[in-house]
Design a protein around this motif. Structure first.
Motif, PDB file in Angstrom:
ATOM      1  N   THR A 221       0.831  -1.209   0.000  1.00 42.84           N
ATOM      2  CA  THR A 221       0.000   0.000   0.000  1.00 42.84           C
ATOM      3  C   THR A 221       0.861   1.253   0.000  1.00 42.84           C
ATOM      4  O   THR A 221       0.566   2.234  -0.685  1.00 42.84           O
ATOM      5  CB  THR A 221      -0.936  -0.006   1.219  1.00 42.84           C
ATOM      6  N   SER A 240     -13.270  -8.895  -0.951  1.00 42.19           N
ATOM      7  CA  SER A 240     -13.868  -7.568  -0.951  1.00 42.19           C
ATOM      8  C   SER A 240     -15.372  -7.580  -0.725  1.00 42.19           C
ATOM      9  O   SER A 240     -15.928  -6.606  -0.216  1.00 42.19           O
ATOM     10  CB  SER A 240     -13.564  -6.862  -2.281  1.00 42.19           C
ATOM     11  N   GLU A 353     -11.414  -1.204  -5.443  1.00 44.54           N
ATOM     12  CA  GLU A 353     -10.438  -1.211  -6.538  1.00 44.54           C
ATOM     13  C   GLU A 353      -9.941  -2.622  -6.903  1.00 44.54           C
ATOM     14  O   GLU A 353      -8.729  -2.878  -6.935  1.00 44.54           O
ATOM     15  CB  GLU A 353      -9.244  -0.326  -6.177  1.00 44.54           C
ATOM     16  N   TYR A 356      -7.856  -2.244 -10.241  1.00 43.07           N
ATOM     17  CA  TYR A 356      -6.928  -1.109 -10.304  1.00 43.07           C
ATOM     18  C   TYR A 356      -5.681  -1.444 -11.116  1.00 43.07           C
ATOM     19  O   TYR A 356      -5.192  -0.620 -11.900  1.00 43.07           O
ATOM     20  CB  TYR A 356      -6.539  -0.679  -8.896  1.00 43.07           C
ATOM     21  N   SER A 387      -4.760   6.599  -7.007  1.00 48.03           N
ATOM     22  CA  SER A 387      -5.923   6.150  -6.240  1.00 48.03           C
ATOM     23  C   SER A 387      -6.520   7.315  -5.460  1.00 48.03           C
ATOM     24  O   SER A 387      -5.827   8.273  -5.102  1.00 48.03           O
ATOM     25  CB  SER A 387      -5.472   5.051  -5.274  1.00 48.03           C
ATOM     26  N   ARG A 399     -10.116   2.280   1.086  1.00 44.79           N
ATOM     27  CA  ARG A 399      -9.804   1.577  -0.158  1.00 44.79           C
ATOM     28  C   ARG A 399      -9.865   0.079   0.090  1.00 44.79           C
ATOM     29  O   ARG A 399      -9.284  -0.422   1.060  1.00 44.79           O
ATOM     30  CB  ARG A 399      -8.435   1.980  -0.685  1.00 44.79           C
ATOM     31  N   ASP A 401      -8.825  -3.536  -1.476  1.00 41.01           N
ATOM     32  CA  ASP A 401      -7.981  -4.254  -2.433  1.00 41.01           C
ATOM     33  C   ASP A 401      -8.289  -5.738  -2.348  1.00 41.01           C
ATOM     34  O   ASP A 401      -8.751  -6.239  -1.318  1.00 41.01           O
ATOM     35  CB  ASP A 401      -6.503  -4.016  -2.122  1.00 41.01           C
ATOM     36  N   GLY A 414      -8.121 -10.342   0.783  1.00 39.46           N
ATOM     37  CA  GLY A 414      -7.858  -8.989   0.335  1.00 39.46           C
ATOM     38  C   GLY A 414      -7.499  -8.139   1.534  1.00 39.46           C
ATOM     39  O   GLY A 414      -7.144  -8.656   2.599  1.00 39.46           O
TER      40      GLY A 414
END
Length: 584
Positions: A221, A240, A353, A356, A387, A399, A401, A414
């Protein structure tokens, strides 16, 4: 989805309103609690910031990717071996760089639900902090003995860095293994040996995930997003979808009459997750680059709770890259404008995302020469659209991921990144909801991503995935250009993700005056099934399904079918459209 540019008047009004000076700049030095065998003592300041005023100026851009892979390697070398046993506590502050000069996140108590605010720490998880005491004999926790785990080791054949194809892996892949007691059995090796094994991974752990994977996601990150405020943290998730359900329960509740903003066409599962929570969903108009910030500002500025049946929304759910279902990708300017509107109206953002890193090469047309890909990981990172998290000075972005779209969906693993306050509330939920992600998934991905590939190798894998999806998208677009009636069907080439959004001009249908859009959509869909092709109906993704639709769409994906099957599928779809429109 209208192809319009948004309300410029609203944006000018918004710009004039943001005049107050930025305040609350602070200084936080992280890394105050570590597992490593050697570390420097640091102080930690945890501050409570005031609620955001109604308007503040947009913060200046900060340097992209100020942390490099070499910085992380040097930091690890100085820290020494990571020592983190069964159920060891960890957080991102243990692994990220000092946050000198960065502002501290706002507080979000006024947005959190009663359920979230009333969650208390799990006493059994808290007790695990004592397990690190040397000589401690534990009779306090129900942690099974690893001797009874029926897995002595796990081995897998994985790609070597730079040789990622299935054929190359079959011929020359590398076998990596993780044993039950690797940490103890390898402790006398140079460098200290293994940091993670099955006795740790397969036992109960913290809701944050293992310290070993917490370190990796925190570093990743920092490499990719480098949030511009001090007290950000990450937490591993069970994919997610589960993370979204937990986040929604933290921010929306029926009793308050809450509403959620999202794109006018949105991820169907997200809409289905919101529905039973009792919040109303409101769709923001879109163009080819995603939701329109001017329209969102107009909507919020003129909000009528009585007419809308919900109070003014304080939560935005958005998929900025390769949006599902439309494939739209917000550019940097669009993201900053969306963030600016959210600051003005005090809206919290859930930034989903999963696509992404599937930001593809520009589409140049069938048979045309492509744009050269990034030459190295630095160029790859610099080329990514920033982002929302990377421009979030308030701590108003969570956020999400996932490894699902870029490694394997079956891992159900995630992570989320947000302010310390929000992550702490998220952890309290996880402790009593799922107790954290699967140990099998963590062990397998740790061996692949951390020990075998490392951060640079993983970024090269993502570069490879970018090219794979570019090829797949180009195949589908070439088929569309060849087989679809362009006077009826139109599209914008997707810049990221795995979806292609096809607009069918309903007004040109011979029965448009006497049949509704949903009726014609159903006819085309059923004909597609009869011809042997499945596409998504646009109505499945409408944020406000109770309103009358004004446009007709279908969603196609280029994620899995072979090039030959994609081409044939588009040909069949084209036939179905022509039959419905009575075209020769």
């Amino acid at each position: 989805m209208r192809r319009v540019t948004g309300s410029q008047t609203a944006l000018r009004r918004l710009s004039r309103s943001l005049q107050k000076p930025q305040s609350e700049l602070g200084c936080v030095t992280a890394n105050s609690r570590r597992f490593h065998t050697k570390s420097k003592d640091s102080s930690e300041a945890i501050a409570t910031a005031a609620k955001l005023p109604d308007a503040e100026p947009m913060p200046p851009k900060h340097a992209k990717h100020s942390t490099s892979v070499n910085d992380i390697l040097e930091r690890r070398a100085k820290a020494g071996k990571l020592v983190a046993g069964t159920a060891a506590y960890s957080d991102s502050d243990m692994f990220k760089a000092p946050s000198l000069g960065k502002p501290k996140a706002k507080r979000w108590d006024h947005h959190l639900t009663t359920e979230s605010l009333h969650r208390q720490p799990c006493v059994l998880k808290q007790a695990a902090k004592h397990l690190k005491k040397p000589g401690l004999i534990s009779l306090g926790g129900g942690l099974p003995c690893a001797e009874n785990f029926p897995f002595e080791s796990i081995s897998m054949k994985v790609p070597a860095v730079g040789r990622f194809s299935e054929e190359e892996t079959r011929a020359g892949g590398e076998v990596v293994s993780i044993g039950k007691y690797d940490v103890a059995e390898q402790k006398d090796r140079p460098g200290g040996g293994a940091e993670y094994d099955l006795s740790i991974a397969l036992n109960y752990g913290q809701a944050t995930g293992s310290a070993q994977m917490m370190r990796w996601v925190t570093e990743h990150t920092e490499l990719v997003c480098d949030p511009p405020y001090a007290d950000w943290r990450s937490c591993l998730t069970v994919g997610s979808t589960g993370a979204l359900e937990q986040a929604l329960r933290m921010f929306i509740e029926r009793e308050r009459g809450d509403g959620v903003l999202t794109e006018e066409y949105s991820f169907a599962t997200a809409l289905e997750t919101v529905a039973p929570l009792g919040a109303k969903v409101f769709g923001v108009r879109m163009d080819g680059e995603g939701l329109l910030p001017g329209d969102m500002d107009d909507m919020l500025s003129s909000w009528d709770a009585g007419a809308r049946g919900a109070r003014k929304p304080h939560l935005l759910y958005t998929v900025p890259s390769g949006q599902n279902p439309t494939g739209a990708t917000m550019g940097e300017r669009r993201r900053r404008e969306v963030y600016e509107v959210c600051r003005k109206h005090d809206v919290y953002i859930i930034e989903d995302e999963p696509y992404y890193f599937l930001q593809m090469q520009p589409y140049t047309g069938a048979g045309a020469d492509g744009v050269p890909p990034p030459k190295d990981v630095e160029e790859f990172l610099e080329g990514l659209v920033p982002s929302l998290l990377s421009m979030d000075v308030d701590g108003r972005v969570m956020r999400m991921d996932s490894f699902s779209k870029v490694v394997v969906p079956g891992s159900r693993l995630g992570w989320v990144t947000a302010s310390e306050q929000v992550i702490e509330r998220y952890i309290r939920h996880s402790e009593v909801c799922n107790q954290g992600p699967s140990g099998f998934s963590q062990a397998i991905l740790y061996k692949l991503l951390d020990e075998h590939w490392g951060h640079e190798g993983y970024l090269k894998w993502l570069m490879n995935m970018r090219l794979e999806y570019t090829r797949r998208r180009d195949t589908l677009l070439a088929a569309c250009e060849q087989y679809l009636p362009r006077d009826v069907v139109s599209w914008t080439p997707p810049a990221a993700g795995m979806f292609h959004w096809l607009k069918v001009d309903y007004s040109r249908h011979p029965d448009a005056a006497k049949r509704g859009i949903l009726d014609i959509e159903e006819e085309i869909f059923n004909t597609c099934i009869e011809k042997g092709v499945l596409v998504g109906r646009g109505s499945w993704f409408r944020a406000e399904p109770d309103t009358v639709p004004t446009e007709l769409f279908f969603r196609a994906t280029f994620a899995a079918a072979t090039p030959e099957n994609m081409t044939e599928a588009i040909r069949r779809f084209g036939e179905a459209v022509r039959e419905s429109f009575q075209m020769s």
